[in-house]
Write a protein that holds these residues in place. Structure first.
Motif, PDB file in Angstrom:
ATOM      1  N   ALA A 194      64.007  19.378  77.020  1.00 39.61           N
ATOM      2  CA  ALA A 194      63.337  20.683  76.925  1.00 39.61           C
ATOM      3  C   ALA A 194      62.157  20.739  77.896  1.00 39.61           C
ATOM      4  CB  ALA A 194      62.873  20.938  75.493  1.00 39.61           C
ATOM      5  N   ASP A 195      61.359  19.669  77.932  1.00 31.61           N
ATOM      6  CA  ASP A 195      60.196  19.649  78.819  1.00 31.61           C
ATOM      7  C   ASP A 195      60.609  19.726  80.282  1.00 31.61           C
ATOM      8  OD1 ASP A 195      58.592  19.384  76.660  1.00 31.61           O
ATOM      9  OD2 ASP A 195      58.133  17.255  76.947  1.00 31.61           O
ATOM     10  N   SER A 196      61.787  19.210  80.602  1.00 33.26           N
ATOM     11  CA  SER A 196      62.195  19.249  82.007  1.00 33.26           C
ATOM     12  C   SER A 196      62.919  20.540  82.358  1.00 33.26           C
ATOM     13  CB  SER A 196      63.057  18.058  82.400  1.00 33.26           C
ATOM     14  OG  SER A 196      63.397  17.308  81.340  1.00 33.26           O
ATOM     15  N   GLY A 197      62.981  21.461  81.423  1.00 39.34           N
ATOM     16  CA  GLY A 197      63.503  22.787  81.758  1.00 39.34           C
ATOM     17  C   GLY A 197      65.015  22.897  81.685  1.00 39.34           C
ATOM     18  N   ILE A 198      65.673  21.944  81.032  1.00 33.30           N
ATOM     19  CA  ILE A 198      67.132  22.015  80.922  1.00 33.30           C
ATOM     20  C   ILE A 198      67.534  23.118  79.950  1.00 33.30           C
ATOM     21  CG2 ILE A 198      69.179  20.752  80.054  1.00 33.30           C
ATOM     22  CD1 ILE A 198      68.266  19.774  82.745  1.00 33.30           C
ATOM     23  N   ALA A 199      66.881  23.181  78.836  1.00 36.17           N
ATOM     24  CA  ALA A 199      67.235  24.171  77.803  1.00 36.17           C
ATOM     25  C   ALA A 199      66.139  24.131  76.748  1.00 36.17           C
ATOM     26  CB  ALA A 199      68.571  23.799  77.156  1.00 36.17           C
ATOM     27  N   SER A 200      66.218  25.039  75.793  1.00 36.98           N
ATOM     28  CA  SER A 200      65.280  24.972  74.674  1.00 36.98           C
ATOM     29  C   SER A 200      65.600  23.705  73.879  1.00 36.98           C
ATOM     30  CB  SER A 200      65.448  26.188  73.774  1.00 36.98           C
ATOM     31  OG  SER A 200      66.683  26.114  73.104  1.00 36.98           O
TER      32      SER A 200
ATOM     33  N   LEU B  85      60.798  44.288  78.635  1.00 36.72           N
ATOM     34  CA  LEU B  85      60.045  43.040  78.775  1.00 36.72           C
ATOM     35  C   LEU B  85      60.846  41.801  78.363  1.00 36.72           C
ATOM     36  CD1 LEU B  85      56.433  42.645  77.354  1.00 36.72           C
ATOM     37  CD2 LEU B  85      57.962  40.774  77.777  1.00 36.72           C
ATOM     38  N   LEU B  86      60.946  40.889  79.286  1.00 36.07           N
ATOM     39  CA  LEU B  86      61.600  39.610  79.006  1.00 36.07           C
ATOM     40  C   LEU B  86      60.718  38.508  79.583  1.00 36.07           C
ATOM     41  CD1 LEU B  86      64.384  38.679  77.817  1.00 36.07           C
ATOM     42  CD2 LEU B  86      65.204  38.604  80.154  1.00 36.07           C
ATOM     43  N   ILE B  87      60.448  37.504  78.780  1.00 35.43           N
ATOM     44  CA  ILE B  87      59.670  36.364  79.281  1.00 35.43           C
ATOM     45  C   ILE B  87      60.652  35.299  79.734  1.00 35.43           C
ATOM     46  CG2 ILE B  87      58.076  34.516  78.612  1.00 35.43           C
ATOM     47  CD1 ILE B  87      56.806  36.629  76.709  1.00 35.43           C
ATOM     48  N   ILE B  88      60.387  34.752  80.901  1.00 34.33           N
ATOM     49  CA  ILE B  88      61.299  33.758  81.472  1.00 34.33           C
ATOM     50  C   ILE B  88      60.471  32.531  81.846  1.00 34.33           C
ATOM     51  CG2 ILE B  88      62.906  33.349  83.388  1.00 34.33           C
ATOM     52  CD1 ILE B  88      63.371  36.319  83.404  1.00 34.33           C
ATOM     53  N   THR B  89      60.955  31.370  81.467  1.00 37.10           N
ATOM     54  CA  THR B  89      60.139  30.168  81.667  1.00 37.10           C
ATOM     55  C   THR B  89      61.010  28.922  81.746  1.00 37.10           C
ATOM     56  OG1 THR B  89      58.305  28.883  80.712  1.00 37.10           O
ATOM     57  CG2 THR B  89      59.836  29.839  79.150  1.00 37.10           C
ATOM     58  N   ASN B  90      60.388  27.810  82.144  1.00 38.07           N
ATOM     59  CA  ASN B  90      61.060  26.513  82.013  1.00 38.07           C
ATOM     60  C   ASN B  90      60.338  25.665  80.964  1.00 38.07           C
ATOM     61  OD1 ASN B  90      58.777  26.212  83.510  1.00 38.07           O
ATOM     62  ND2 ASN B  90      59.701  25.006  85.139  1.00 38.07           N
ATOM     63  N   ASP B  91      59.496  26.298  80.165  1.00 40.62           N
ATOM     64  CA  ASP B  91      58.794  25.597  79.105  1.00 40.62           C
ATOM     65  C   ASP B  91      59.660  25.624  77.846  1.00 40.62           C
ATOM     66  OD1 ASP B  91      57.189  24.761  77.016  1.00 40.62           O
ATOM     67  OD2 ASP B  91      55.383  25.719  77.788  1.00 40.62           O
ATOM     68  N   GLY B  92      60.428  24.565  77.670  1.00 39.12           N
ATOM     69  CA  GLY B  92      61.376  24.501  76.561  1.00 39.12           C
ATOM     70  C   GLY B  92      60.681  24.504  75.204  1.00 39.12           C
ATOM     71  N   GLU B  93      59.504  23.876  75.162  1.00 36.29           N
ATOM     72  CA  GLU B  93      58.775  23.835  73.895  1.00 36.29           C
ATOM     73  C   GLU B  93      58.394  25.240  73.441  1.00 36.29           C
ATOM     74  OE1 GLU B  93      59.382  20.695  72.617  1.00 36.29           O
ATOM     75  OE2 GLU B  93      57.685  21.440  71.477  1.00 36.29           O
ATOM     76  N   LEU B  94      57.878  26.017  74.403  1.00 34.64           N
ATOM     77  CA  LEU B  94      57.435  27.373  74.064  1.00 34.64           C
ATOM     78  C   LEU B  94      58.636  28.239  73.666  1.00 34.64           C
ATOM     79  CD1 LEU B  94      54.881  29.201  74.023  1.00 34.64           C
ATOM     80  CD2 LEU B  94      55.700  30.107  76.187  1.00 34.64           C
ATOM     81  N   THR B  95      59.732  28.086  74.389  1.00 36.03           N
ATOM     82  CA  THR B  95      60.945  28.848  74.059  1.00 36.03           C
ATOM     83  C   THR B  95      61.405  28.508  72.656  1.00 36.03           C
ATOM     84  OG1 THR B  95      61.568  28.726  76.363  1.00 36.03           O
ATOM     85  CG2 THR B  95      63.301  29.353  74.843  1.00 36.03           C
ATOM     86  N   TYR B  96      61.393  27.226  72.350  1.00 37.51           N
ATOM     87  CA  TYR B  96      61.817  26.770  71.023  1.00 37.51           C
ATOM     88  C   TYR B  96      60.962  27.431  69.952  1.00 37.51           C
ATOM     89  CZ  TYR B  96      62.454  23.532  67.125  1.00 37.51           C
ATOM     90  OH  TYR B  96      62.718  22.988  65.902  1.00 37.51           O
ATOM     91  N   LYS B  97      59.648  27.425  70.203  1.00 35.16           N
ATOM     92  CA  LYS B  97      58.711  27.967  69.215  1.00 35.16           C
ATOM     93  C   LYS B  97      58.899  29.472  69.039  1.00 35.16           C
ATOM     94  CE  LYS B  97      54.181  28.430  69.303  1.00 35.16           C
ATOM     95  NZ  LYS B  97      52.790  28.237  69.627  1.00 35.16           N
ATOM     96  N   LEU B  98      58.960  30.167  70.170  1.00 34.59           N
ATOM     97  CA  LEU B  98      59.000  31.638  70.093  1.00 34.59           C
ATOM     98  C   LEU B  98      60.325  32.174  69.563  1.00 34.59           C
ATOM     99  CD1 LEU B  98      57.184  32.738  73.359  1.00 34.59           C
ATOM    100  CD2 LEU B  98      56.315  32.806  71.040  1.00 34.59           C
TER     101      LEU B  98
END
Ligand code: URA
Length: 236
Positions: free
Chosen positions: A10-16, A110-123
């Motif tokens: 997740a931290d490396s941006g592979i997926a949530s 509005l769409l948020i796009i990121t490679n922060d898997g932790e944040l994606t997981y949380k949100l």
């Protein structure tokens, strides 16, 4: 330092993190040459070699957080079986980014796009039910009684929606523009809520996620989130 394999992915941006767990179970991840399918393995980032789909996964140095004004006619996944355009085609980046949650093909906003898997997981976790604001152009003008049904919660096929904030912003000839704020995010929820009171959604746009607002970004364009916005999302 030892960290769990799914967190590393997740931290490396592979997926949530949740998706990373699935990828592990599906046998797509190798550590030091051996396929891992059990969850729970911890790795040492400084020496273990992790492969995803046989390509080495490097820890992402730079986390990127974008706010895209998604146009209609784009899917929010990487690709689909119909060859439709993906929102990722609109973004110019070296990083492997993915959207936080989803919007329908026909929905804009509005769409948020990121490679922060932790944040994606949380949100995207149901317990962090941040309020999302939608503006819907519906056919006809709903009565107050009907709007009350949406405000109280309405039975859709498989569940009853939680109370929502709903108001008419304006009328456009025979039709109405509604502002709808919900904390859930079931498949096509806003469209189905409006249809359940007999008002077909002609156009749907998401204008805010919590305090993050779309403001004046044009359709198809994007900007970086500010440090303040990133901090806000992390605190939710
Ligand atoms: N509700 C919908 O019906 N569609 C979306 O894309 C988002 C919320």
């Amino acid at each position: 330092m030892l960290i769990r394999l799914q967190k590393f992915l997740a931290d490396s941006g592979i997926a949530s993190r949740r998706k990373a767990e699935e990828l592990i179970k599906e046998g797509k991840v190798k550590v030091n040459g051996a396929t891992v399918t059990e969850l729970g393995l911890k790795i040492d980032e400084s020496k273990d070699v992790v492969l995803f789909n046989n390509k080495e996964v490097k820890k992402s140095e730079e986390l990127e957080y974008l706010l895209l004004h998604k146009p209609k006619g784009y899917i929010t996944t990487v690709k689909d079986q119909f060859g439709r355009k993906s929102i990722l085609e609109l973004i110019d980046t070296e990083n492997r980014l993915f959207p936080v949650g989803r919007l329908d093909y026909d929905t804009s906003g509005l769409l948020i796009i990121t490679n922060d898997g932790e944040l994606t997981y949380k949100l995207t976790h149901p317990k962090h039910n941040v309020e999302k604001t939608y503006v819907a152009l519906v056919r006809g003008i709903p009565s107050n009684d009907k709007l009350d049904k949406l405000k109280k919660g309405i039975k859709l096929e498989e569940f009853t929606t939680a109370p929502a904030k709903v108001k008419i912003i304006e009328t456009k000839g025979p039709n109405a523009v509604l502002e709808i704020k919900i904390r859930e995010g079931k498949n096509r929820q806003v469209r189905r809520m409006c249809e359940a009171i007999g008002h077909f959604v002609i156009e749907l746009k998401r204008t805010a996620i919590g305090e993050i607002v779309l403001s004046n970004i044009k359709e198809g364009e994007y900007r970086s989130l500010s440090q303040k916005e990133i901090g806000y999302l992390k605190r939710i």
